[in-house]
Design an enzyme around this catalytic site. Sequence first.
Site, mmCIF file in Angstrom:
data_model
loop_
_atom_site.group_PDB
_atom_site.id
_atom_site.type_symbol
_atom_site.label_atom_id
_atom_site.label_comp_id
_atom_site.label_asym_id
_atom_site.label_seq_id
_atom_site.Cartn_x
_atom_site.Cartn_y
_atom_site.Cartn_z
ATOM 1 N N GLY B 191 15.882 58.694 17.272
ATOM 2 C CA GLY B 191 17.115 58.372 16.568
ATOM 3 C C GLY B 191 17.858 59.589 16.066
ATOM 4 O O GLY B 191 18.895 59.477 15.428
ATOM 5 N N SER B 252 14.832 56.467 23.542
ATOM 6 C CA SER B 252 14.166 56.833 24.804
ATOM 7 C C SER B 252 12.672 56.707 24.593
ATOM 8 O O SER B 252 12.123 57.312 23.687
ATOM 9 C CB SER B 252 14.495 58.273 25.192
#
Lengths: 195, 939
Positions: B191, B252
């Site tokens: 993040g 991711s």
Amino acid sequence: MQIKPKKPEPKKEAAPAAKPAPPPPQPEPEPPKEPDFDPKSITLEYSADQIEEFKEAFTLFDRTPTGEMKITYAQCGDMMRALGQNPTNAEVMKVLGKPRPEEMNTKMLDFETFLPMLQHISRSKNQGNFEDFVEGLRVFDKEGNGTIMGAELRHVLATLGERMTEDEVDRLMAGQEDANGCINYTSFVKHILSG
Amino acid sequence: MSRPTGGSVNDIARFLSSGGGPGSPTSSSSVFSAASQADWAAKRLVWVPSEKHGFESASIREERGDEVDVVLTDCQVKVTLSREEVQRMNPPRFSKVEDMADLTCLNEASVLHNLRERYYSGLIYTYSGLFCVVVNPYKNLPIYTESIVEMYRGKKRHEMPPHIYAISEAAYRSMLQDREDQSILCTGESGAGKTENTKKVIQYLAHVASSHKSGSLGRNKEAGELERQLLQANPILEAFGNAKTVKNDNSSRFGKFIRINFDVAGYIVGANIETYLLEKSRAIRQAKDERTFHIFYQLLCGATEETRADLLLGNADQYRFLTGGSIPVPGQSDSENFTQTMDSMAIMGFTAEESLSMLKVISAVLQFGNISFTKEKNHDQASMPDNTAAQKLCHLLGINVLEFTRAILTPRIKVGREYVQKAQTKEQADFAIEALAKATYERLFRWLVHRINRALDRRQRQGASFIGILDIAGFEIFQLNSFEQLCINYTNEKLQQLFNHTMFILEQEEYQREGIDWNFIDFGLDLQPCIDLIERPTHPPGVLALLDEECWFPRATDRTFVEKLSAEQGNHPKFFKSKQPRGEADFSIIHYAGKVDYKANDWLVKNMDPLNDNVASLLHQSSDHFVSELWKEVDRIVGLDQVSSGESSGPVAFGAAGLKTKKGMFRTVGQLYKESLTKLMATLRNTNPNFLRCIIPNHEKRAGKLAPHLVLDQLRCNGVLEGIRICRQGFPNRIPFQEFRQRYEILTPNAIPRTFMDGKQASELMISALELDHNLFRVGQSKVFFRAGVLAHLEEERDLKITDTIIRFQSAARGFLARKAFFKKQQQLSALRVMQRNCHAYLKLRNWQWWRLFTKVKPLLQVTRQDEEIQVREAELQKAKDKLTRLILKLFLDLKTRALEEEKNGLMEKLEEDEERAKEMSRQIQTLSQQVKQKSRRD
């Protein structure tokens, strides 16, 4: 994925052992513990004529209804200035014995008490000269062309050091700014020192 | 310093630099608020620790030995602290500096303060020496447009405000100029913006490296396509590798290294992507409020009816592997994203069959989860009463459902030299299904990356050099940490070593260039013990080696592994055997980011990653070409023969069958990871690295909020603070001679003669006048180098000096005003005195008889003179009258003359006219007379 180190990093303080000693601690803004002003230690060196002149000026400041030859603490600084001195506010406060702000307009001072104070102030050597002031103002000369923005100078005088009131700054700078609002500080300093 | 000017660009530039002056602190040095300067100097401001703000400002009142009395600025509360807790504040001239290495007080508080001030002003990028730190803004900033790309093109780092483009440009230029491969290393928490920044790098490079329009037409077209595909690679990878987590809507779940190859001219000629550590467990299970990989939801929402039927799709809540059912991502439409993913795949050159096959496998992964087993009543054996899901699955994967069922429930296992059918318990069957689903998804992901690489790899042109972009998670320190965290922390330990080493080299170069004698310590070596602890193969074996070893050991468990580890590494300085009772951490490793507690549960399984090899070989022989290709390598998996039917310790115990397995037959996860990391590090070591540290400002995904402790933790973990610590060992503050002289000459009056003098000489004279300890500075070829904090000291003295001068000047000004006022008063007074004297005199006078007589007589005196006056006036009058008459007469005559003149003119004109007419007539007479003559002659 919360990052929560359990402990602050242990080696943080370990390694800089080789680090050089930090620069010497900053000098105090004021020299520590200057002796208080003691009027008894002052010997007056004024001639009778001078004293007469001072007295005359003093009466001008005397606003007591009956002319008691007394002025308020608040008037002391300007009294000295009128007699040709340039004391800082701090110096004035010191010779007055550091009164509280509310005492400035209530406490009174007679001529005999005033004289040693004036004598003390007039012996102070560090009053700043033309070169010092020009060098000091050069710091604010952003273009390096010998001028400062009037607004900047106003700001400096009203916010730095012993702040001046808007009114004082207005009176000081009346007619000094050129068409672009800039001030040639060399001639400004000359102007101030001439008065 | 050249800054683009003009309307819109200027507006945007506002987002990049901190206001009025040009960005760098050097040139904006004199632009500071005089008031804050005064505050800083007078109040002796410092930072003190604060629960709420991380640090808050306070001013020192008194210093007593090791204790300091301070007054908090905000609430005016007096606090006594120990000297170590107080951190010095930087002078205001360092406010919002673009490079924190320029700060003269280098401490945690100042770094945090600077980042926070910049962040609140929308300045998300900040340099910290070699690092570029970026704080996730959680909103769209207009700083990634093409015009901004253009602004950064060809500019040096210090010429423009900090930006990822500046880093990219620096890497690109340096690659072209020095012919050196480059890498850009993005790390940070989930993040924090790693992936976004990675994309910006690619965007920048795709823009600048393809806009050389000099090539032939055909070539340009092809180049354009390649760049387009390069930009599409990310959306595809994100669809398959990213997921919504609590912290990040597009997190991711894998690490990647994107290598962009360039030819000699700087064109992009190809690219290659390598991925690391896909979180495959997410495919089967998600935490509360989290999602699995985007593609699952995209498929379920976006597929056409036809596809849905083909792929036997249900709804999100019908799948056990979608723990939370359908969870929408705010602001995102899964079905629209599905179309985009499919479009991207088309651009990438995926055929329709390939795309469909991939989706089929996705559906199959979901279907795995719907297979359920029950425990037989009489014995432990698992059975599958309902095989609908299995049928669907086998249809999708192109295998025979009966064979599949048998392979799951009663696989053939090699015991000794023979194969036997071994019935599985429900736990074993469940485990096998999950493992198969995870493996299927992982293989699909690997295939995808491979396929993208095939599309991006253009063999026809030789790449000359490359820029690699690493996007990988930073240190992970949870309450308890597992094998995955060990892998990622191991990676970060290596990356930090690379950074420290790079910094060492660069610093060394700078000192050499400036001719300064200074032995810099290579802090890269600091990290070696910890790395050894993890990766060392023998003497003594490290964590990974011991784990591998334990995997081959009969009857080994996670417990025996921990015991062995403690026995081998118990004395290692970076290793701590936990003394806590079971259930807490098993051991701790002192990583450079801090102490990390590891729990060894399931490490053996995780490391071996066993699979039901019966099913694997079925899949290998699938009638579906795509599936069989996914499963073409089945010889290296850890099969069931390594996994016992363990009666005692859970679904999977190892080596219980007492089988000695040949080492090296297959590879453990740890081994594979270590290998790929070693390869990566070898690649990175041959590049010139650029470091980007991404920071997550808060865990609420909120813009404009910066949680101080969260950021401090990250700064500690990602090496920014460590970098600063190393910096402090040297001479971190460097000022060019010219600026040094300009700023501090006021401190050394008369040290420099007024005549011309070169910068170095002047600076040396100034320094000797300042009487600085030799250890605090070095004079280089173009700059003066200072120890941390020296500049703050100079700055402070300068402030005091200026303030002192200002006070003196104010006194002079006050004197001037007071005297002016006094002079005026004096004048007023003397005027008053004159008036008083007069009044006084009058009062006496008015009763004096003579005066009274005089006042009476005075009016009479004037009467005698009246006649004379009348005479004079009359004479004057007479004179005037005469003059008037003369004037009137003259006027009259004038008028008369003018009238006569006019009459005369009129007459003259008339005369002329008459003469004219006379002439005319005489001519007529002449003609007539001639005619008469002629006529008469004719007659």
